[in-house]
Design a protein around this motif. Structure first.
Motif, PDB file in Angstrom:
ATOM      1  N   THR A 162       0.879  -1.182  -0.037  1.00  0.00           N
ATOM      2  CA  THR A 162      -0.067  -0.086  -0.042  1.00  0.00           C
ATOM      3  C   THR A 162       0.803   1.248  -0.103  1.00  0.00           C
ATOM      4  O   THR A 162       2.234   1.176   0.055  1.00  0.00           O
ATOM      5  N   VAL A 163       0.288   2.388  -0.305  1.00  0.00           N
ATOM      6  CA  VAL A 163       0.960   3.607  -0.290  1.00  0.00           C
ATOM      7  C   VAL A 163       0.348   4.667   0.682  1.00  0.00           C
ATOM      8  O   VAL A 163      -0.862   4.729   0.380  1.00  0.00           O
ATOM      9  N   PHE A 164       1.153   5.321   1.556  1.00  0.00           N
ATOM     10  CA  PHE A 164       0.541   6.714   2.148  1.00  0.00           C
ATOM     11  C   PHE A 164       1.149   7.688   1.430  1.00  0.00           C
ATOM     12  O   PHE A 164       2.150   7.738   1.229  1.00  0.00           O
ATOM     13  N   THR A 165       0.104   8.585   0.972  1.00  0.00           N
ATOM     14  CA  THR A 165       0.426   9.773  -0.185  1.00  0.00           C
ATOM     15  C   THR A 165       0.406  11.082   0.537  1.00  0.00           C
ATOM     16  O   THR A 165      -0.387  11.169   1.668  1.00  0.00           O
ATOM     17  N   GLY A 166       1.229  11.869  -0.069  1.00  0.00           N
ATOM     18  CA  GLY A 166       0.994  13.352   0.147  1.00  0.00           C
ATOM     19  C   GLY A 166       1.467  13.765   1.811  1.00  0.00           C
ATOM     20  O   GLY A 166       1.225  14.270   2.416  1.00  0.00           O
ATOM     21  N   LEU A 167       2.757  12.749   2.246  1.00  0.00           N
ATOM     22  CA  LEU A 167       3.212  13.153   3.497  1.00  0.00           C
ATOM     23  C   LEU A 167       4.036  14.321   3.724  1.00  0.00           C
ATOM     24  O   LEU A 167       5.210  14.074   2.578  1.00  0.00           O
ATOM     25  N   PRO A 168       4.280  15.072   4.630  1.00  0.00           N
ATOM     26  CA  PRO A 168       5.331  16.054   4.623  1.00  0.00           C
ATOM     27  C   PRO A 168       6.634  15.315   5.295  1.00  0.00           C
ATOM     28  O   PRO A 168       6.622  14.337   5.681  1.00  0.00           O
ATOM     29  N   ALA A 169       7.882  15.904   5.093  1.00  0.00           N
ATOM     30  CA  ALA A 169       8.978  15.261   5.403  1.00  0.00           C
ATOM     31  C   ALA A 169       8.877  14.929   6.860  1.00  0.00           C
ATOM     32  O   ALA A 169       8.346  16.004   7.645  1.00  0.00           O
ATOM     33  N   GLY A 170       9.469  14.125   7.585  1.00  0.00           N
ATOM     34  CA  GLY A 170       9.182  13.685   9.122  1.00  0.00           C
ATOM     35  C   GLY A 170       9.760  12.399   9.333  1.00  0.00           C
ATOM     36  O   GLY A 170      10.233  11.677   8.457  1.00  0.00           O
ATOM     37  N   ARG A 171       9.340  11.987  10.511  1.00  0.00           N
ATOM     38  CA  ARG A 171       9.485  10.560  10.867  1.00  0.00           C
ATOM     39  C   ARG A 171       8.022   9.922  11.071  1.00  0.00           C
ATOM     40  O   ARG A 171       7.087  10.551  11.662  1.00  0.00           O
ATOM     41  N   TYR A 172       7.909   8.658  10.749  1.00  0.00           N
ATOM     42  CA  TYR A 172       6.621   8.015  10.819  1.00  0.00           C
ATOM     43  C   TYR A 172       6.894   6.759  11.273  1.00  0.00           C
ATOM     44  O   TYR A 172       7.753   6.049  11.063  1.00  0.00           O
ATOM     45  N   ALA A 173       5.838   5.863  12.074  1.00  0.00           N
ATOM     46  CA  ALA A 173       5.757   4.608  12.554  1.00  0.00           C
ATOM     47  C   ALA A 173       4.468   3.933  11.968  1.00  0.00           C
ATOM     48  O   ALA A 173       3.466   4.912  12.034  1.00  0.00           O
ATOM     49  N   ILE A 174       4.568   2.893  11.741  1.00  0.00           N
ATOM     50  CA  ILE A 174       3.470   2.101  11.422  1.00  0.00           C
ATOM     51  C   ILE A 174       3.215   0.948  12.295  1.00  0.00           C
ATOM     52  O   ILE A 174       4.356   0.205  12.597  1.00  0.00           O
ATOM     53  N   LYS A 175       1.883   0.599  12.588  1.00  0.00           N
ATOM     54  CA  LYS A 175       1.753  -0.654  13.338  1.00  0.00           C
ATOM     55  C   LYS A 175       0.603  -1.209  12.479  1.00  0.00           C
ATOM     56  O   LYS A 175      -0.199  -0.646  11.783  1.00  0.00           O
ATOM     57  N   SER A 176       0.481  -2.443  12.564  1.00  0.00           N
ATOM     58  CA  SER A 176      -0.523  -3.250  11.574  1.00  0.00           C
ATOM     59  C   SER A 176      -0.841  -4.716  12.129  1.00  0.00           C
ATOM     60  O   SER A 176      -0.028  -5.107  12.907  1.00  0.00           O
ATOM     61  N   PHE A 177      -1.978  -5.110  11.829  1.00  0.00           N
ATOM     62  CA  PHE A 177      -2.430  -6.718  12.136  1.00  0.00           C
ATOM     63  C   PHE A 177      -3.165  -6.949  10.855  1.00  0.00           C
ATOM     64  O   PHE A 177      -3.826  -6.413  10.230  1.00  0.00           O
ATOM     65  N   ALA A 178      -3.006  -8.494  10.984  1.00  0.00           N
ATOM     66  CA  ALA A 178      -3.703  -9.265  10.001  1.00  0.00           C
ATOM     67  C   ALA A 178      -5.176  -9.615  10.589  1.00  0.00           C
ATOM     68  O   ALA A 178      -4.881 -10.761  11.461  1.00  0.00           O
ATOM     69  N   ASP A 179      -6.182  -9.433  10.026  1.00  0.00           N
ATOM     70  CA  ASP A 179      -7.523  -9.742  10.702  1.00  0.00           C
ATOM     71  C   ASP A 179      -7.886 -10.913   9.975  1.00  0.00           C
ATOM     72  O   ASP A 179      -8.273 -11.018   8.878  1.00  0.00           O
ATOM     73  N   GLU A 180      -7.611 -12.112  10.741  1.00  0.00           N
ATOM     74  CA  GLU A 180      -7.665 -13.427   9.939  1.00  0.00           C
ATOM     75  C   GLU A 180      -9.286 -13.951   9.986  1.00  0.00           C
ATOM     76  O   GLU A 180      -9.727 -14.794   9.483  1.00  0.00           O
ATOM     77  N   ASN A 181      -9.928 -13.253  10.934  1.00  0.00           N
ATOM     78  CA  ASN A 181     -11.301 -13.837  11.106  1.00  0.00           C
ATOM     79  C   ASN A 181     -12.277 -12.926  10.696  1.00  0.00           C
ATOM     80  O   ASN A 181     -13.750 -13.234  10.941  1.00  0.00           O
ATOM     81  N   GLY A 182     -11.911 -11.796  10.218  1.00  0.00           N
ATOM     82  CA  GLY A 182     -12.943 -10.778   9.681  1.00  0.00           C
ATOM     83  C   GLY A 182     -13.754  -9.925  10.687  1.00  0.00           C
ATOM     84  O   GLY A 182     -14.798  -9.266  10.411  1.00  0.00           O
ATOM     85  N   ASN A 183     -13.402  -9.836  11.888  1.00  0.00           N
ATOM     86  CA  ASN A 183     -13.945  -8.937  13.020  1.00  0.00           C
ATOM     87  C   ASN A 183     -13.342  -7.639  13.171  1.00  0.00           C
ATOM     88  O   ASN A 183     -13.891  -6.854  14.089  1.00  0.00           O
ATOM     89  N   ALA A 184     -12.498  -7.274  12.302  1.00  0.00           N
ATOM     90  CA  ALA A 184     -11.918  -5.838  12.385  1.00  0.00           C
ATOM     91  C   ALA A 184     -11.174  -5.549  13.481  1.00  0.00           C
ATOM     92  O   ALA A 184     -11.107  -4.282  13.810  1.00  0.00           O
ATOM     93  N   ARG A 185     -10.421  -6.414  14.367  1.00  0.00           N
ATOM     94  CA  ARG A 185      -9.926  -6.052  15.558  1.00  0.00           C
ATOM     95  C   ARG A 185      -8.854  -7.105  15.670  1.00  0.00           C
ATOM     96  O   ARG A 185      -8.941  -7.888  15.310  1.00  0.00           O
ATOM     97  N   LEU A 186      -7.734  -6.547  16.326  1.00  0.00           N
ATOM     98  CA  LEU A 186      -6.672  -7.597  16.824  1.00  0.00           C
ATOM     99  C   LEU A 186      -7.139  -8.527  18.127  1.00  0.00           C
ATOM    100  O   LEU A 186      -7.272  -7.994  19.019  1.00  0.00           O
ATOM    101  N   ASP A 187      -7.344  -9.824  17.734  1.00  0.00           N
ATOM    102  CA  ASP A 187      -7.711 -10.640  18.679  1.00  0.00           C
ATOM    103  C   ASP A 187      -6.642 -11.062  19.770  1.00  0.00           C
ATOM    104  O   ASP A 187      -5.412 -11.047  19.305  1.00  0.00           O
ATOM    105  N   THR A 188      -6.719 -11.242  20.904  1.00  0.00           N
ATOM    106  CA  THR A 188      -5.975 -11.387  21.912  1.00  0.00           C
ATOM    107  C   THR A 188      -6.420 -12.695  22.812  1.00  0.00           C
ATOM    108  O   THR A 188      -7.596 -12.889  22.719  1.00  0.00           O
ATOM    109  N   ASN A 189      -5.485 -13.304  23.373  1.00  0.00           N
ATOM    110  CA  ASN A 189      -5.850 -14.365  24.494  1.00  0.00           C
ATOM    111  C   ASN A 189      -6.107 -13.891  25.709  1.00  0.00           C
ATOM    112  O   ASN A 189      -6.047 -12.484  26.008  1.00  0.00           O
ATOM    113  N   ILE A 190      -6.318 -14.914  26.783  1.00  0.00           N
ATOM    114  CA  ILE A 190      -7.090 -14.255  27.954  1.00  0.00           C
ATOM    115  C   ILE A 190      -5.884 -13.387  28.846  1.00  0.00           C
ATOM    116  O   ILE A 190      -6.185 -12.531  29.728  1.00  0.00           O
TER     117      ILE A 190
END
Length: 139
Positions: free
Chosen positions: A69-97
């Motif tokens: 993917t591409v993040f467009t139109g960003l000004p110069a600077g520092r950026y961090a990305i966090k991501s997750f793969a939604d394997e079950n389609g619930n649109a959230r990062l699942d966690t255990n107990i």
């Protein structure tokens, strides 16, 4: 006629001061082999990352464990990305107990944290006036 000349002169003088924008192309690998949706959040500061206030969000389909993917139109600077793969389609990062993720996740720079997510500084990538490409893995 004088008004047009004045406008053109002002536009020429202001042009170097216009903010330049760059694109950040992101490749994510080592996702699940099954179809999944990859959610990405882009942060421009440690405070924004700590408060989960993303500058931009993206959602793309993972195919064969990879996505781009591409993040467009960003000004110069520092950026961090966090991501997750939604394997079950619930649109959230699942966690255990105990709160550990049960779906694959990752951060730019392949950053890792201790007892939680990595810091902004660990995950931050520089972006100058030119476009850049980064790649990181899900775990």
């Amino acid at each position: 006629m004088k008004l047009i000349q004045t406008f053109l002169l002002l536009a020429a003088v202001a042009m170097p001061f216009a903010a330049s924008a760059a694109d950040l192309q992101v490749t994510v690998v080592d996702g699940p082999p099954v179809p999944a949706t990859l959610y990405l959040a882009l942060f421009d500061s440690a405070e924004a990352m700590a408060n989960n206030q993303a500058l931009a969000l993206q959602k793309v389909e993972l195919r064969d464990g990879a996505a781009q993917t591409v993040f467009t139109g960003l000004p110069a600077g520092r950026y961090a990305i966090k991501s997750f793969a939604d394997e079950n389609g619930n649109a959230r990062l699942d966690t255990n107990i105990v709160g550990l993720p049960t779906e694959r996740y990752g951060f730019s720079n392949n950053a890792r944290g201790r007892m939680g997510p990595p810091s902004f500084d660990a995950a931050a990538v520089p972006l100058d006036a030119d476009s850049a490409s980064i790649s990181f893995r899900l775990r």
